[in-house]
Design a protein around this motif. Structure first.
Motif, PDB file in Angstrom:
ATOM      1  N   ALA A   1       8.426  -4.026  -7.417  1.00  0.00           N
ATOM      2  CA  ALA A   1       7.212  -4.772  -7.791  1.00  0.00           C
ATOM      3  C   ALA A   1       5.999  -3.848  -7.904  1.00  0.00           C
ATOM      4  O   ALA A   1       5.009  -4.199  -8.551  1.00  0.00           O
ATOM      5  N   ASN A   2       6.093  -2.664  -7.279  1.00  0.00           N
ATOM      6  CA  ASN A   2       4.985  -1.705  -7.316  1.00  0.00           C
ATOM      7  C   ASN A   2       5.311  -0.470  -8.162  1.00  0.00           C
ATOM      8  O   ASN A   2       4.698   0.581  -8.006  1.00  0.00           O
ATOM      9  N   GLY A   3       6.331  -0.617  -9.035  1.00  0.00           N
ATOM     10  CA  GLY A   3       6.613   0.442 -10.000  1.00  0.00           C
ATOM     11  C   GLY A   3       7.460   1.585  -9.481  1.00  0.00           C
ATOM     12  O   GLY A   3       7.518   2.642 -10.107  1.00  0.00           O
ATOM     13  N   VAL A   4       8.139   1.372  -8.327  1.00  0.00           N
ATOM     14  CA  VAL A   4       8.998   2.426  -7.759  1.00  0.00           C
ATOM     15  C   VAL A   4      10.455   1.985  -7.890  1.00  0.00           C
ATOM     16  O   VAL A   4      10.813   0.869  -7.493  1.00  0.00           O
ATOM     17  N   MET A   5      11.303   2.855  -8.439  1.00  0.00           N
ATOM     18  CA  MET A   5      12.719   2.519  -8.649  1.00  0.00           C
ATOM     19  C   MET A   5      13.531   2.937  -7.422  1.00  0.00           C
ATOM     20  O   MET A   5      13.999   4.078  -7.324  1.00  0.00           O
ATOM     21  N   GLY A   6      13.677   2.014  -6.468  1.00  0.00           N
ATOM     22  CA  GLY A   6      14.466   2.291  -5.267  1.00  0.00           C
ATOM     23  C   GLY A   6      15.946   2.021  -5.516  1.00  0.00           C
ATOM     24  O   GLY A   6      16.294   1.114  -6.284  1.00  0.00           O
ATOM     25  N   VAL A   7      16.818   2.816  -4.886  1.00  0.00           N
ATOM     26  CA  VAL A   7      18.266   2.604  -4.972  1.00  0.00           C
ATOM     27  C   VAL A   7      18.785   2.408  -3.550  1.00  0.00           C
ATOM     28  O   VAL A   7      18.718   3.324  -2.729  1.00  0.00           O
ATOM     29  N   GLY A   8      19.248   1.187  -3.246  1.00  0.00           N
ATOM     30  CA  GLY A   8      19.700   0.858  -1.894  1.00  0.00           C
ATOM     31  C   GLY A   8      21.028   1.509  -1.560  1.00  0.00           C
ATOM     32  O   GLY A   8      21.983   1.434  -2.340  1.00  0.00           O
ATOM     33  N   LEU A   9      21.102   2.160  -0.404  1.00  0.00           N
ATOM     34  CA  LEU A   9      22.308   2.875   0.030  1.00  0.00           C
ATOM     35  C   LEU A   9      22.547   2.646   1.523  1.00  0.00           C
ATOM     36  O   LEU A   9      21.621   2.329   2.271  1.00  0.00           O
TER      37      LEU A   9
ATOM     38  N   VAL B   1       0.852  -1.201   0.000  1.00  0.00           N
ATOM     39  CA  VAL B   1       0.000   0.000   0.000  1.00  0.00           C
ATOM     40  C   VAL B   1       0.885   1.248   0.000  1.00  0.00           C
ATOM     41  O   VAL B   1       0.666   2.196  -0.768  1.00  0.00           O
ATOM     42  N   ILE B   2       1.918   1.236   0.868  1.00  0.00           N
ATOM     43  CA  ILE B   2       2.855   2.364   0.948  1.00  0.00           C
ATOM     44  C   ILE B   2       3.554   2.558  -0.401  1.00  0.00           C
ATOM     45  O   ILE B   2       3.672   3.684  -0.901  1.00  0.00           O
ATOM     46  N   ALA B   3       3.998   1.447  -1.003  1.00  0.00           N
ATOM     47  CA  ALA B   3       4.744   1.527  -2.271  1.00  0.00           C
ATOM     48  C   ALA B   3       3.886   2.124  -3.384  1.00  0.00           C
ATOM     49  O   ALA B   3       4.367   2.935  -4.185  1.00  0.00           O
ATOM     50  N   ARG B   4       2.609   1.745  -3.437  1.00  0.00           N
ATOM     51  CA  ARG B   4       1.737   2.296  -4.494  1.00  0.00           C
ATOM     52  C   ARG B   4       1.528   3.793  -4.292  1.00  0.00           C
ATOM     53  O   ARG B   4       1.484   4.561  -5.260  1.00  0.00           O
ATOM     54  N   ASP B   5       1.425   4.222  -3.030  1.00  0.00           N
ATOM     55  CA  ASP B   5       1.312   5.660  -2.755  1.00  0.00           C
ATOM     56  C   ASP B   5       2.609   6.384  -3.105  1.00  0.00           C
ATOM     57  O   ASP B   5       2.586   7.524  -3.582  1.00  0.00           O
ATOM     58  N   LEU B   6       3.740   5.734  -2.859  1.00  0.00           N
ATOM     59  CA  LEU B   6       5.027   6.340  -3.230  1.00  0.00           C
ATOM     60  C   LEU B   6       5.094   6.551  -4.740  1.00  0.00           C
ATOM     61  O   LEU B   6       5.595   7.566  -5.215  1.00  0.00           O
ATOM     62  N   ARG B   7       4.564   5.581  -5.474  1.00  0.00           N
ATOM     63  CA  ARG B   7       4.568   5.732  -6.941  1.00  0.00           C
ATOM     64  C   ARG B   7       3.756   6.967  -7.340  1.00  0.00           C
ATOM     65  O   ARG B   7       4.159   7.740  -8.214  1.00  0.00           O
ATOM     66  N   THR B   8       2.594   7.172  -6.695  1.00  0.00           N
ATOM     67  CA  THR B   8       1.773   8.362  -6.967  1.00  0.00           C
ATOM     68  C   THR B   8       2.583   9.630  -6.708  1.00  0.00           C
ATOM     69  O   THR B   8       2.559  10.582  -7.496  1.00  0.00           O
ATOM     70  N   LEU B   9       3.324   9.642  -5.582  1.00  0.00           N
ATOM     71  CA  LEU B   9       4.111  10.833  -5.218  1.00  0.00           C
ATOM     72  C   LEU B   9       5.246  11.072  -6.215  1.00  0.00           C
ATOM     73  O   LEU B   9       5.471  12.200  -6.658  1.00  0.00           O
ATOM     74  N   VAL B  10       5.953   9.991  -6.597  1.00  0.00           N
ATOM     75  CA  VAL B  10       7.086  10.136  -7.527  1.00  0.00           C
ATOM     76  C   VAL B  10       6.580  10.526  -8.918  1.00  0.00           C
ATOM     77  O   VAL B  10       7.175  11.367  -9.588  1.00  0.00           O
ATOM     78  N   ASP B  11       5.460   9.927  -9.343  1.00  0.00           N
ATOM     79  CA  ASP B  11       4.881  10.285 -10.648  1.00  0.00           C
ATOM     80  C   ASP B  11       4.457  11.759 -10.691  1.00  0.00           C
ATOM     81  O   ASP B  11       4.396  12.367 -11.756  1.00  0.00           O
ATOM     82  N   GLY B  12       4.163  12.318  -9.505  1.00  0.00           N
ATOM     83  CA  GLY B  12       3.817  13.744  -9.412  1.00  0.00           C
ATOM     84  C   GLY B  12       5.042  14.630  -9.237  1.00  0.00           C
ATOM     85  O   GLY B  12       4.926  15.787  -8.825  1.00  0.00           O
ATOM     86  N   PHE B  13       6.242  14.073  -9.537  1.00  0.00           N
ATOM     87  CA  PHE B  13       7.518  14.804  -9.484  1.00  0.00           C
ATOM     88  C   PHE B  13       7.894  15.257  -8.071  1.00  0.00           C
ATOM     89  O   PHE B  13       8.628  16.232  -7.897  1.00  0.00           O
ATOM     90  N   ASN B  14       7.406  14.547  -7.045  1.00  0.00           N
ATOM     91  CA  ASN B  14       7.878  14.803  -5.683  1.00  0.00           C
ATOM     92  C   ASN B  14       9.160  14.005  -5.451  1.00  0.00           C
ATOM     93  O   ASN B  14       9.362  12.940  -6.046  1.00  0.00           O
ATOM     94  N   ARG B  15      10.017  14.535  -4.599  1.00  0.00           N
ATOM     95  CA  ARG B  15      11.314  13.902  -4.291  1.00  0.00           C
ATOM     96  C   ARG B  15      11.147  13.135  -2.986  1.00  0.00           C
ATOM     97  O   ARG B  15      10.839  13.729  -1.955  1.00  0.00           O
TER      98      ARG B  15
END
Length: 271
Positions: free
Chosen positions: A91-99, A20-34
C-alpha cells in the motif's frame, strides 16, 4: 548502496507507525539500497493460544514450543502477520516478498539440543521445537535484492528434513545481518534510541562505541534491561554486521535518516 536488515516486533505490524516505516523503506529501496525485514509475533501468538485455550509455557523467559504451539506460530507469524505486513508495504509502494524457513530453505536451522540456561537451575533445559540458525539462502536473497524486492522473513526456521522450528526473531535478524555483512541492523523499539535520561527523549545518545558502552554501564548511565540488549547488539558487530541502529517513536523520514546519516536519528552502535 547499503545492505540493511530491519527487525520489527509483531506489535508494529498493525500499528499506525508501520506506514511511516514503509514510506521510509520506499525511499531506501528507490535509492538502490538492499533491505530485508525480519519479524516476530510473540504477543499475537500468546493471544491466539489464550483464545484456543492453550497454555503459554515459558522457561527462563523463553517460549516452550510443543507441536500445538508450533501450529500457532505458523498461523500467526508465517500466516497473518507476514501477509498483513506485505500488504501494508504494498500500500506504500514497497514490493515485499513473504518468506519463512521452508520457503526455498531461507532460514536453515537444526533443533536446539537441551542446554543449561540462566535462571532455570543446573539441569539442561529442552525448549521443544525450537531451532538454532545454521545459515540462510543468500543467493535467493541476492536475486530478490537485484530486482528491488524486499524479503519479509518470518522467524521460523526449517531443518533439512522439513521440520519447522520456532526461533527468536531478534536471533534471526542478528544472524542474518552477520551473514549479509549488513551495513546496519536496525532495531525498531519503543524508545527513540538509547537515552541518558529515560524520562527525557531529548537526551538521546547519537553514537556509542564498545568502550563508551562499558564506561556508561560503570557510571550508571546505562542500566537494567538495556545492558543485555546492548551487549547482544555489540555481539552482532563481532559476527560481521558493520553497525546496529536502535530507533523508535519514528516520524516521517527518521528511519531513512538513521540509516543514511548514522547518528542523526536513533542511536548507532559501532565496533
Amino acid at each position: 548502496m547499503k545492505t540493511i536488515v530491519l527487525k520489527l516486533g509483531g506489535e508494529i505490524v498493525h500499528a499506525p507507525e508501520l506506514s511511516v516505516i514503509a514510506r521510509d523503506l520506499r525511499t531506501l529501496v528507490d535509492g538502490f539500497n538492499r533491505v530485508a525485514i525480519v519479524h516476530g509475533g510473540g504477543p499475537q501468538a500468546t493471544a491466539l493460544q489464550k483464545t484456543l485455550g492453550l497454555e503459554t509455557r515459558m522457561v527462563a523467559g523463553r517460549r516452550f514450543t510443543d507441536a500445538q504451539t508450533l501450529e500457532v506460530m505458523k498461523y500467526v507469524v508465517a500466516g497473518q502477520l507476514n501477509v498483513d505486513l506485505c500488504a501494508r508495504l504494498l500500500a506504500n509502494g514497497v514490493m515485499g516478498v513473504g518468506l519463512h524457513g521452508a520457503s526455498g530453505h531461507m532460514v536453515q536451522a537444526r533443533r536446539r539440543p537441551p542446554r543449561v540456561m540462566k535462571g532455570a537451575g543446573p539441569e539442561p533445559v529442552d525448549l521443544g521445537l525450537v531451532g538454532d540458525v545454521l545459515g540462510f539462502n543468500l543467493p535467493l536473497l541476492g536475486d530478490l535484492f537485484e530486482r528491488r524486492y524486499v524479503p519479509v522473513i518470518a522467524c521460523l526456521g526449517c531443518d533439512a528434513q522439513g521440520q519447522l522450528l520456532n526461533i527468536n526473531g531478534d536471533t534471526v535478524a542478528s544472524q542474518l545481518a552477520g551473514a549479509l555483512e549488513a551495513d546496519a541492523l536496525v532495531l525498531v523499539t519503543s524508545t527513540p534510541g538509547v537515552l541518558r535520561d529515560l524520562a527525557d527523549p531529548s537526551s538521546r545518545i547519537p553514537r556509542i562505541t564498545h568502550a563508551e558502552f562499558e564506561r556508561m554501564v560503570a557510571d550508571g548511565t546505562i542500566s537494567g534491561g538495556m545492558i543485555p540488549k546492548l551487549e547482544e547488539s555489540f555481539g552482532v558487530l563481532a559476527s560481521g554486521a558493520r553497525s546496529v541502529v536502535i530507533v523508535g517513536k519514528l516520524g516521517e523520514g527518521d528511519l531513512a535518516r538513521a540509516v543514511l546519516d548514522p547518528g542523526s536519528a536513533g542511536t548507532v552502535l559501532v565496533g
